[in-house]
Design a protein around this motif. Structure first.
Motif, PDB file in Angstrom:
ATOM      1  N   ARG A 127     -11.051 -11.196  14.525  1.00  0.00           N
ATOM      2  CA  ARG A 127     -10.135 -12.103  15.585  1.00  0.00           C
ATOM      3  C   ARG A 127      -9.126 -12.469  14.781  1.00  0.00           C
ATOM      4  N   ALA A 128      -8.849 -12.744  13.531  1.00  0.00           N
ATOM      5  CA  ALA A 128      -7.720 -13.253  12.775  1.00  0.00           C
ATOM      6  C   ALA A 128      -6.798 -12.284  12.820  1.00  0.00           C
ATOM      7  N   VAL A 129      -7.063 -11.040  12.500  1.00  0.00           N
ATOM      8  CA  VAL A 129      -5.907  -9.802  12.420  1.00  0.00           C
ATOM      9  C   VAL A 129      -5.564  -9.738  14.000  1.00  0.00           C
ATOM     10  N   ALA A 130      -6.389 -10.010  14.924  1.00  0.00           N
ATOM     11  CA  ALA A 130      -6.051  -9.759  16.341  1.00  0.00           C
ATOM     12  C   ALA A 130      -5.024 -10.841  16.714  1.00  0.00           C
ATOM     13  N   PHE A 169      -0.773 -14.214   4.976  1.00  0.00           N
ATOM     14  CA  PHE A 169      -2.195 -13.565   5.395  1.00  0.00           C
ATOM     15  C   PHE A 169      -2.338 -12.282   5.212  1.00  0.00           C
ATOM     16  N   ALA A 170      -1.359 -11.508   5.558  1.00  0.00           N
ATOM     17  CA  ALA A 170      -1.439 -10.208   5.255  1.00  0.00           C
ATOM     18  C   ALA A 170      -1.595  -9.630   4.124  1.00  0.00           C
ATOM     19  N   PHE A 171      -0.916 -10.315   2.827  1.00  0.00           N
ATOM     20  CA  PHE A 171      -1.211  -9.978   1.884  1.00  0.00           C
ATOM     21  C   PHE A 171      -2.488 -10.158   1.178  1.00  0.00           C
ATOM     22  N   GLN A 172      -3.117 -11.212   1.768  1.00  0.00           N
ATOM     23  CA  GLN A 172      -4.456 -11.654   1.416  1.00  0.00           C
ATOM     24  C   GLN A 172      -5.641 -10.760   1.841  1.00  0.00           C
ATOM     25  N   MET A 173      -5.241 -10.035   3.159  1.00  0.00           N
ATOM     26  CA  MET A 173      -5.769  -8.790   3.883  1.00  0.00           C
ATOM     27  C   MET A 173      -5.858  -7.980   2.793  1.00  0.00           C
ATOM     28  N   THR A 219      -6.432   0.234  -1.224  1.00  0.00           N
ATOM     29  CA  THR A 219      -5.848  -0.897  -0.343  1.00  0.00           C
ATOM     30  C   THR A 219      -5.924   0.061   0.752  1.00  0.00           C
ATOM     31  N   ASP A 220      -5.933  -0.780   2.116  1.00  0.00           N
ATOM     32  CA  ASP A 220      -5.626  -0.143   3.495  1.00  0.00           C
ATOM     33  C   ASP A 220      -4.405   0.154   3.561  1.00  0.00           C
ATOM     34  N   ARG A 221      -4.224   1.358   4.161  1.00  0.00           N
ATOM     35  CA  ARG A 221      -2.678   1.894   4.239  1.00  0.00           C
ATOM     36  C   ARG A 221      -2.071   1.049   5.364  1.00  0.00           C
ATOM     37  N   ASP A 222      -2.821   0.615   6.479  1.00  0.00           N
ATOM     38  CA  ASP A 222      -2.388  -0.160   7.579  1.00  0.00           C
ATOM     39  C   ASP A 222      -1.721  -1.540   7.115  1.00  0.00           C
ATOM     40  N   LEU A 223      -2.726  -2.080   6.415  1.00  0.00           N
ATOM     41  CA  LEU A 223      -2.492  -3.579   5.893  1.00  0.00           C
ATOM     42  C   LEU A 223      -1.274  -3.437   5.145  1.00  0.00           C
ATOM     43  N   GLN A 224      -1.342  -2.491   4.173  1.00  0.00           N
ATOM     44  CA  GLN A 224      -0.275  -2.306   3.301  1.00  0.00           C
ATOM     45  C   GLN A 224       0.969  -2.739   3.749  1.00  0.00           C
ATOM     46  N   ARG A 273      -8.639 -20.944  12.670  1.00  0.00           N
ATOM     47  CA  ARG A 273      -9.484 -21.132  13.980  1.00  0.00           C
ATOM     48  C   ARG A 273     -10.247 -19.763  14.224  1.00  0.00           C
ATOM     49  N   GLU A 274      -9.508 -18.633  14.259  1.00  0.00           N
ATOM     50  CA  GLU A 274     -10.085 -17.405  14.296  1.00  0.00           C
ATOM     51  C   GLU A 274     -10.901 -16.930  12.950  1.00  0.00           C
TER      52      GLU A 274
END
Length: 317
Positions: A61-64, A109-113, A126-131, A243-244
């Motif tokens: 939900r946080a990524v969304a 936040f994206a870096f923490q992901m 590491t995940d390609r999309d998150l990177q 919150r998410e």
């Protein structure tokens, strides 16, 4: 004939020149003010929800929410931080700083992901999309089609990069729902994410302190609202993400009995993000008449930061 022609031109100039001047004054006198009113929107709706999101969906939900905030600011509200001089948005001040503050928080936040939540352990891939999303969200928010300070050739606009980042986040979340991506729901990952947020808003607190020190003695401080709305944007984005994350880490929060402490932390973020002064004042902290809105914002920043560390301390036990 020459005298007649000159006389005609003189009469024509005498008739149309004043009208032209009036027209130009009216166009620019209305174009920028009306355009600014239309473009300006500091969207700090604390009840904002991701449209069409299924609460039981297997994705994050946080990524969304991160993807939805990018969509809202870039595609619906309109990105104004890079507007060129001939667009009314270029004259705006508060909205662009607010949007830049939001993107700053989403980028952190994206870096923490990438570093923690989106990988099984530190040694895993590491995940390609998150990177990709993390890298794109670091792109300057003030780049238009041309950036003559670096090249005479066209360049990528800020909003185009952020749209790509949104697509990468959505792709990750879709793969996550299909069981083809990682979202670690361990307490140590949540702890690391909170520590990153605490460090970031600590930097915001330092920026507020510096602006108060440098600007409170000025009769008119033209930079105080820049800092105020930048921090407001950060607090708002972090509020929405936290919150998410409460739902993403529902099991951890329940097992560690963090519900009450988490809600208090959210309330502090919401209070800072919800400040709406008509004019940002940076008077001396002990001023009798004028307020210091940066000082008020700084209070909520430090309160939120303290409460983030309270959650971290509980997770460490």
């Amino acid at each position: 004939m020459t005298d007649s022609a000159d006389s005609f031109v003189t009469r024509l100039r005498g008739r149309w020149l004043p009208l032209t001047v009036v027209a130009v004054v009216l166009i620019f006198g209305l174009y920028y003010p009306v355009g600014m009113l239309i473009a300006h929107k500091v969207d700090d709706n604390l009840d904002y929800q991701v449209a069409g999101t299924d609460p039981t969906a297997p994705g994050s939900r946080a990524v969304a929410m991160a993807a939805a905030l990018i969509d809202r600011e870039v595609n619906r509200n309109g990105w104004v931080a890079n507007d060129p001089f001939f667009m009314p948005g270029s004259v705006l001040d508060n909205m662009p700083n607010y949007q830049l503050g939001m993107i700053h928080a989403l980028g952190r936040f994206a870096f923490q992901m990438v570093d923690q939540i989106g990988r099984t352990r530190g040694s895993s891939q590491t995940d390609r999309d998150l990177q990709e999303a993390a890298g794109l969200l670091q792109y300057s928010g003030t780049k238009w089609i041309f950036d003559f300070s670096t090249s005479l050739l066209p360049t990528a606009k800020s909003e185009d990069q952020y749209r790509k980042a949104r697509s990468a986040l959505l792709s990750y979340n879709q793969r996550l729902g299909q069981g083809q991506a990682v979202f670690e729901r361990r307490g140590d990952n949540l702890q690391a994410t909170l520590e990153r947020i605490a460090l970031d808003i600590g930097s915001a607190s330092a920026a507020i302190d510096r602006r108060i020190t440098e600007g409170s003695s000025l009769w008119i401080d033209t930079e105080s609202d820049d800092v105020f709305y930048s921090v407001k944007g950060q607090l708002y984005a972090y509020y929405m993400l936290l919150r998410e994350l409460r739902q993403d880490y529902a099991n951890v929060i329940r097992d560690r009995e963090l519900g009450g402490t988490w809600d208090q932390m959210l309330a502090s973020f919401a209070a800072g993000a919800g400040l709406k002064p008509l004019v940002v004042s940076n008077a001396k902290p002990d001023a009798v008449i004028l307020p210091n809105h940066l000082g008020s914002m700084g209070f909520y920043v430090e309160r939120a930061r303290t409460q983030v560390y309270e959650v971290v301390n509980i997770l460490q036990k």
